[in-house]
Design an enzyme around this catalytic site. Structure first.
Site, short mmCIF file in Angstrom:
data_model
loop_
_atom_site.label_atom_id
_atom_site.label_comp_id
_atom_site.label_asym_id
_atom_site.label_seq_id
_atom_site.Cartn_x
_atom_site.Cartn_y
_atom_site.Cartn_z
N GLY A 75 36.13 29.32 37.83
CA GLY A 75 34.84 29.79 37.35
C GLY A 75 33.71 29.09 38.09
O GLY A 75 33.68 27.86 38.18
N GLY A 149 43.67 38.68 35.60
CA GLY A 149 43.79 38.22 36.98
C GLY A 149 44.96 37.27 37.09
O GLY A 149 46.00 37.46 36.44
N ARG A 174 43.74 50.09 36.36
CA ARG A 174 44.65 49.98 37.50
C ARG A 174 46.06 49.81 36.97
O ARG A 174 46.28 49.72 35.75
CB ARG A 174 44.28 48.81 38.41
N ARG A 178 53.55 44.86 35.83
CA ARG A 178 54.07 44.87 34.46
C ARG A 178 53.60 46.06 33.64
O ARG A 178 54.04 46.23 32.51
CB ARG A 178 53.67 43.58 33.75
N ASP A 253 39.49 26.40 24.42
CA ASP A 253 39.48 25.35 25.44
C ASP A 253 38.09 25.24 26.05
O ASP A 253 37.81 24.30 26.78
CB ASP A 253 40.52 25.64 26.53
N HIS A 277 38.14 21.66 27.38
CA HIS A 277 38.14 22.29 28.71
C HIS A 277 39.08 21.55 29.67
O HIS A 277 38.69 21.10 30.75
CB HIS A 277 36.72 22.32 29.29
N GLY A 279 42.33 22.90 30.49
CA GLY A 279 43.44 23.77 30.86
C GLY A 279 43.98 23.53 32.26
O GLY A 279 45.18 23.60 32.49
#
Length: 312
Positions: A75, A149, A174, A178, A253, A277, A279
């Site tokens: 990010g 993503g 799209r 999977r 998170d 935060h 992760g």
């Protein structure tokens, strides 16, 4: 190397200049010490490995030769805003995919901990209470991943053994390996059937407060909202209204504001599990980041197109 070679700033954690492209001058900066060279000469900037945007941005106004910023995070919304105010054309690249598996792992941990009542049992342990309760299982639940993503895909990989019915949402329709990925325009209808909603989308003007009072109200009773994206993707005030009554639960998170200040009502609200935060942060993170930086520097030295370019 000559004195006219291009200047690169690397984070202090970068282990060795060995094997890096020739024709570039390298320096390390930790974000706190004096600048290791004249910022005006820096063309390629890899910010220090910190979460504080003010530290990352401190030399930018003086980097008059800057052409590339390689962020160490996926990010980059805050960094985008900083670069937009600079004169000239600076290419921003993120670390897309580098943190996906570790962040997905924490997402799964938060889902399991929240569903199985681990915060409640931990609180009972602190009080020395043997307090059996029955909490729901993840097996066979419906999981909606918003932002499909690298992170969303990695999370779905981890959900396979649990037999979850996964619904995927991204910017546009799209087909993934999977199954179908639905456009964000379908989110309002899809969110009503989810037991667990995981946010993994980037923060943009379009996703700011994406999860607002209307969408939160459409969550079914007992649903779990997991935010692995950015805090501002969720309207915090609206979330508090829903979780305070115990109708839904949340595992976060990321928060808005962040860092979450002492005394904020999220800290004390039952049914809310918070991690600060973290992760992406595991011991395996830095070797993957260094591989990315080395690849990007090789491309930069050859004047080739860089990977992970972000449009600000």
């Amino acid at each position: 190397m000559t004195s006219t070679s291009r200047q690169v700033w690397l984070p202090a954690q970068f282990t060795s200049y060995a094997g890096l492209p020739e024709g570039l001058r390298y320096a390390r900066w930790d974000g706190g010490s004096v600048f290791p060279s004249d910022p005006a000469e820096v063309e390629f900037y890899v910010p220090p490995l910190v979460q504080d945007l003010d530290t990352i941005s401190r030399p930018l106004d003086r980097m008059t030769s800057l052409t590339v910023v390689q962020a160490l995070s996926s990010g980059v919304d805050g960094l985008c805003a900083e670069l937009r105010r600079l004169p000239g054309n600076v290419t921003l690249c993120n670390a897309k995919g580098v943190h996906a598996r570790s962040t997905a792992e924490l997402a799964l941990a938060l889902i399991l901990a929240s569903l199985r009542g681990i915060p409640e049992f931990t609180h009972a342990q602190d009080l020395g209470l043997w307090k059996p309760e029955v909490f729901p299982s993840l097996y066979g639940r419906s999981v909606l991943i918003v932002g499909y993503g690298a992170l969303g895909s990695a999370l779905e990989d981890l959900l396979v053994p649990f037999g979850c019915a996964v619904t995927r949402v991204a910017r546009t329709d799209r087909l993934s390996p999977r199954g179908p990925v639905h456009a964000m325009s379908h989110l309002r209808g899809l969110i009503t059937g989810a037991d667990v909603v995981v946010l993994a989308t980037e923060l943009t003007p379009a996703t700011h407060h994406l999860i607002n009072a209307d969408l939160l109200a459409r969550l079914q009773d007992g649903a779990l909202l997991v935010n692995m994206a950015r805090g501002a993707v969720v309207d915090t005030a609206a979330l508090l209204e829903e979780v305070r009554g115990g109708r839904i639960r949340a595992a976060l998170d990321v928060t808005d504001p962040e860092p979450l200040p002492a005394g904020h009502p999220l800290w004390e609200t039952p049914g809310v599990l918070i991690t600060p935060h973290v992760g992406a942060f595991t011991p395996a993170m830095w070797p993957r980041l260094e591989q990315l930086i080395r690849r990007q520097l090789e491309r930069f030295a050859r004047d080739e197109e860089l990977d992970n370019v972000v449009a600000c």
